[in-house]
Every structure is written in structure tokens, then in C-alpha cells.
Design a protein around this motif. Structure first.
Motif, PDB file in Angstrom:
ATOM      1  N   ASP A 109      43.703  37.884  23.012  1.00 39.33           N
ATOM      2  CA  ASP A 109      44.137  36.615  23.576  1.00 39.33           C
ATOM      3  C   ASP A 109      45.383  36.890  24.409  1.00 39.33           C
ATOM      4  N   VAL A 110      45.259  36.741  25.725  1.00 40.90           N
ATOM      5  CA  VAL A 110      46.383  37.054  26.616  1.00 40.90           C
ATOM      6  C   VAL A 110      46.954  35.774  27.211  1.00 40.90           C
ATOM      7  N   SER A 111      48.245  35.823  27.554  1.00 39.58           N
ATOM      8  CA  SER A 111      48.929  34.610  27.991  1.00 39.58           C
ATOM      9  C   SER A 111      48.699  34.277  29.456  1.00 39.58           C
ATOM     10  N   ARG A 112      48.463  35.290  30.299  1.00 42.69           N
ATOM     11  CA  ARG A 112      48.385  35.013  31.740  1.00 42.69           C
ATOM     12  C   ARG A 112      47.247  35.803  32.372  1.00 42.69           C
ATOM     13  N   LEU A 113      46.456  35.109  33.181  1.00 44.01           N
ATOM     14  CA  LEU A 113      45.420  35.748  33.981  1.00 44.01           C
ATOM     15  C   LEU A 113      45.688  35.450  35.452  1.00 44.01           C
ATOM     16  N   GLU A 114      45.398  36.408  36.300  1.00 39.45           N
ATOM     17  CA  GLU A 114      45.566  36.234  37.748  1.00 39.45           C
ATOM     18  C   GLU A 114      44.184  36.159  38.383  1.00 39.45           C
ATOM     19  N   HIS A 115      43.919  35.054  39.086  1.00 40.16           N
ATOM     20  CA  HIS A 115      42.654  34.937  39.815  1.00 40.16           C
ATOM     21  C   HIS A 115      42.756  35.792  41.079  1.00 40.16           C
ATOM     22  N   LEU A 116      41.829  36.722  41.231  1.00 39.00           N
ATOM     23  CA  LEU A 116      41.862  37.639  42.366  1.00 39.00           C
ATOM     24  C   LEU A 116      41.008  37.148  43.528  1.00 39.00           C
ATOM     25  N   PHE A 117      39.721  36.878  43.268  1.00 39.97           N
ATOM     26  CA  PHE A 117      38.781  36.472  44.308  1.00 39.97           C
ATOM     27  C   PHE A 117      37.466  36.075  43.654  1.00 39.97           C
ATOM     28  N   ASP A 118      36.581  35.481  44.449  1.00 46.30           N
ATOM     29  CA  ASP A 118      35.232  35.132  43.997  1.00 46.30           C
ATOM     30  C   ASP A 118      34.248  35.977  44.802  1.00 46.30           C
ATOM     31  N   VAL A 119      33.210  36.491  44.123  1.00 47.30           N
ATOM     32  CA  VAL A 119      32.285  37.428  44.764  1.00 47.30           C
ATOM     33  C   VAL A 119      30.842  37.049  44.442  1.00 47.30           C
ATOM     34  N   HIS A 120      29.994  37.038  45.474  1.00 42.51           N
ATOM     35  CA  HIS A 120      28.545  36.913  45.300  1.00 42.51           C
ATOM     36  C   HIS A 120      28.023  38.324  45.055  1.00 42.51           C
ATOM     37  N   MET A 121      27.420  38.545  43.884  1.00 40.12           N
ATOM     38  CA  MET A 121      27.039  39.895  43.489  1.00 40.12           C
ATOM     39  C   MET A 121      25.665  40.315  44.014  1.00 40.12           C
ATOM     40  N   SER A 122      24.764  39.374  44.199  1.00 43.01           N
ATOM     41  CA  SER A 122      23.418  39.683  44.683  1.00 43.01           C
ATOM     42  C   SER A 122      22.940  38.530  45.559  1.00 43.01           C
ATOM     43  N   PRO A 123      23.562  38.349  46.745  1.00 44.58           N
ATOM     44  CA  PRO A 123      23.346  37.140  47.535  1.00 44.58           C
ATOM     45  C   PRO A 123      21.960  36.999  48.149  1.00 44.58           C
ATOM     46  N   GLY A 124      21.155  38.057  48.125  1.00 42.73           N
ATOM     47  CA  GLY A 124      19.813  37.948  48.680  1.00 42.73           C
ATOM     48  C   GLY A 124      18.829  37.231  47.768  1.00 42.73           C
ATOM     49  N   SER A 125      19.170  37.100  46.473  1.00 43.70           N
ATOM     50  CA  SER A 125      18.198  36.492  45.565  1.00 43.70           C
ATOM     51  C   SER A 125      18.809  35.653  44.445  1.00 43.70           C
ATOM     52  N   VAL A 126      20.116  35.745  44.212  1.00 44.39           N
ATOM     53  CA  VAL A 126      20.751  35.049  43.092  1.00 44.39           C
ATOM     54  C   VAL A 126      21.868  34.158  43.632  1.00 44.39           C
ATOM     55  N   THR A 127      21.902  32.891  43.171  1.00 41.91           N
ATOM     56  CA  THR A 127      22.919  31.953  43.653  1.00 41.91           C
ATOM     57  C   THR A 127      24.291  32.204  43.029  1.00 41.91           C
ATOM     58  N   GLU A 128      24.346  32.908  41.922  1.00 36.02           N
ATOM     59  CA  GLU A 128      25.576  33.097  41.151  1.00 36.02           C
ATOM     60  C   GLU A 128      26.702  33.777  41.944  1.00 36.02           C
ATOM     61  N   TYR A 129      27.908  33.263  41.742  1.00 36.19           N
ATOM     62  CA  TYR A 129      29.109  34.002  42.140  1.00 36.19           C
ATOM     63  C   TYR A 129      29.977  34.187  40.910  1.00 36.19           C
ATOM     64  N   LEU A 130      30.805  35.229  40.946  1.00 36.57           N
ATOM     65  CA  LEU A 130      31.718  35.519  39.841  1.00 36.57           C
ATOM     66  C   LEU A 130      33.154  35.317  40.287  1.00 36.57           C
ATOM     67  N   CYS A 131      33.941  34.664  39.443  1.00 33.26           N
ATOM     68  CA  CYS A 131      35.384  34.545  39.641  1.00 33.26           C
ATOM     69  C   CYS A 131      36.016  35.774  38.985  1.00 33.26           C
ATOM     70  N   PHE A 132      36.739  36.559  39.761  1.00 28.31           N
ATOM     71  CA  PHE A 132      37.342  37.793  39.266  1.00 28.31           C
ATOM     72  C   PHE A 132      38.790  37.549  38.868  1.00 28.31           C
ATOM     73  N   PHE A 133      39.143  38.035  37.661  1.00 25.07           N
ATOM     74  CA  PHE A 133      40.497  37.901  37.136  1.00 25.07           C
ATOM     75  C   PHE A 133      41.045  39.258  36.720  1.00 25.07           C
ATOM     76  N   ALA A 134      42.369  39.340  36.669  1.00 26.21           N
ATOM     77  CA  ALA A 134      43.061  40.507  36.129  1.00 26.21           C
ATOM     78  C   ALA A 134      44.147  40.000  35.198  1.00 26.21           C
ATOM     79  N   GLY A 135      44.506  40.830  34.236  1.00 23.79           N
ATOM     80  CA  GLY A 135      45.557  40.451  33.305  1.00 23.79           C
ATOM     81  C   GLY A 135      46.106  41.668  32.593  1.00 23.79           C
ATOM     82  N   THR A 136      47.161  41.429  31.848  1.00 22.85           N
ATOM     83  CA  THR A 136      47.812  42.483  31.068  1.00 22.85           C
ATOM     84  C   THR A 136      47.588  42.196  29.585  1.00 22.85           C
ATOM     85  N   TYR A 137      47.323  43.257  28.836  1.00 22.53           N
ATOM     86  CA  TYR A 137      47.185  43.082  27.390  1.00 22.53           C
ATOM     87  C   TYR A 137      48.031  44.117  26.666  1.00 22.53           C
ATOM     88  N   HIS A 138      48.388  43.796  25.460  1.00 19.38           N
ATOM     89  CA  HIS A 138      49.109  44.707  24.569  1.00 19.38           C
ATOM     90  C   HIS A 138      48.369  44.682  23.232  1.00 19.38           C
TER      91      HIS A 138
END
Length: 197
Positions: A109-138
Motif C-alpha cells: 500500500d503506497v501513499s503516492r502514485l504518478e500518472h504517466l500516460f495512457d496507452v492503447h496496447m492493441s489498437p487494431g482489434s481491442v478497444t482497451e487502453y491502459l492508464c500507466f502509473f509509477a510509484g515508490t515503495y519501501h
């Protein structure tokens, strides 16, 4: 959704509506030269998702998971994929969903996440996009064992991998998941070129 000037939907047909929805579309598409062409395509809608790479600056490790993926096995590859934690949004705010998924899959369970970008992973056949995050953990951020939800069929192994080893695992093919490669390379680039204040 309103049709844009370059597209006219002629017919739709739902081919499957189980875990996701597979729909066949027949449409007219205006090409760049101004001519219209009739096309047929299928699109799979399983909802949008989120993924996150957690990095521990104390150990220089990233937090990854390993789990069985049936479609990878069906393609003849090693089905136990090493990945960044991820999950479907299912109507939740991306950051909230990602926090819950991190606890569920990794136990952290981390306190802060940074939204990086949204990416369509397979745009020729799948409608899904992914929201990409980064964070620090200890290590003291651990609140449970993780491992996923058994009732959902998840059996997830949690891995703490040195960043340099994870990058080498891309080169050797041990890490072959697109979202994971994107996030590892993004972290490596950010470490090389720190953000401007």
C-alpha cells in the motif's frame, strides 16, 4: 458517440458477449484521397485498465508479479509472465483502482502514485487502453501477502527484482509483456534524465 465525417457505420453484430464483447462492424471509411471504401472489422471490448511500476530506491528494486496467462500458452510461449501489477477499471477512478490492485496483487500500500500516460496496447482489434502509473515503495509499506484473488482464479507470485536485472530480462526475453517493458524503460530513462523542476 457521434460518427466523424470520415466514418459511416453500416451495420454492427455482436459475436460474443461473455467476459468481454466482440462486435463485428461493417462501415464506410473515407480515405485520405477522398474516396470511400467499405470495410469490415471486429473489435473486442473488455473495458479499460491501469498498470503500475513500483520502485524501491533503497534497494534499487522494482516490484513485479508472475502469473499464468492462458493466451500466452496458446501461442506456444512460456505462460508464466513476469509483469507489472494491473487490473481493469470497472468504473473506478484509475488511481483508486490501481491502489486496490497493488494491495490485492502485491500486498503493498503506497501513499503516492504518478500518472504517466495512457496507452492503447492493441489498437487494431481491442478497444482497451491502459492508464500507466509509477510509484515508490519501501518494505515497510507491506500490508498483506498479496497474491491476487483466489475466487477470480489469480495465483500471483510477487517478485522484487533489481532494476538492472529487470532491464536485462527484457533483452533475454524473460520479460516479454508490453506494459512491463514500457514502464521499465520509462523508469530507466527517468533515472538517466531527471525531470526538470
Amino acid at each position: 458517440m457521434a460518427e466523424p465525417e470520415f466514418l459511416k457505420i453500416l451495420a454492427t453484430s455482436v459475436l460474443s458477449d461473455d467476459w468481454g464483447t466482440l462486435t463485428r462492424y461493417r462501415f464506410r471509411f473515407r480515405r485520405r484521397d477522398g474516396t470511400w471504401q467499405e470495410q469490415t472489422r471486429e473489435a473486442y471490448d473488455r473495458g479499460n485498465g491501469a498498470t503500475c511500476l513500483l520502485y524501491n530506491p533503497d534497494t534499487d528494486c522494482v516490484l513485479l508479479t508472475r502469473q499464468f496467462r492462458l493466451p500466452v500458452w496458446l501461442s506456444g510461449k512460456d505462460p508464466f509472465l513476469i509483469e507489472t501489477p494491473a487490473g481493469l477499471l470497472e468504473g473506478a477512478h484509475p488511481e483508486d483502482r490501481m491502489r486496490a490492485e497493488l494491495i490485492e496483487e502485491t500486498g503493498f500500500d503506497v501513499s503516492r502514485l504518478e500518472h504517466l500516460f495512457d496507452v492503447h496496447m492493441s489498437p487494431g482489434s481491442v478497444t482497451e487502453y491502459l492508464c500507466f502509473f509509477a510509484g515508490t515503495y519501501h518494505l515497510n509499506d507491506k500490508v498483506s501477502e498479496g497474491g491476487g484473488e483466489k475466487r477470480e482464479g489469480e495465483d500471483i507470485e510477487v517478485l522484487h527484482v533489481p532494476l538492472s536485472k529487470a532491464l536485462e530480462m527484457i533483452r533475454t526475453g524473460e520479460i516479454c509483456d508490453a506494459k512491463t517493458i514500457i514502464l521499465l524503460q520509462d523508469l530507466a530513462l527517468r533515472k538517466l534524465v531527471p525531470a526538470r523542476s
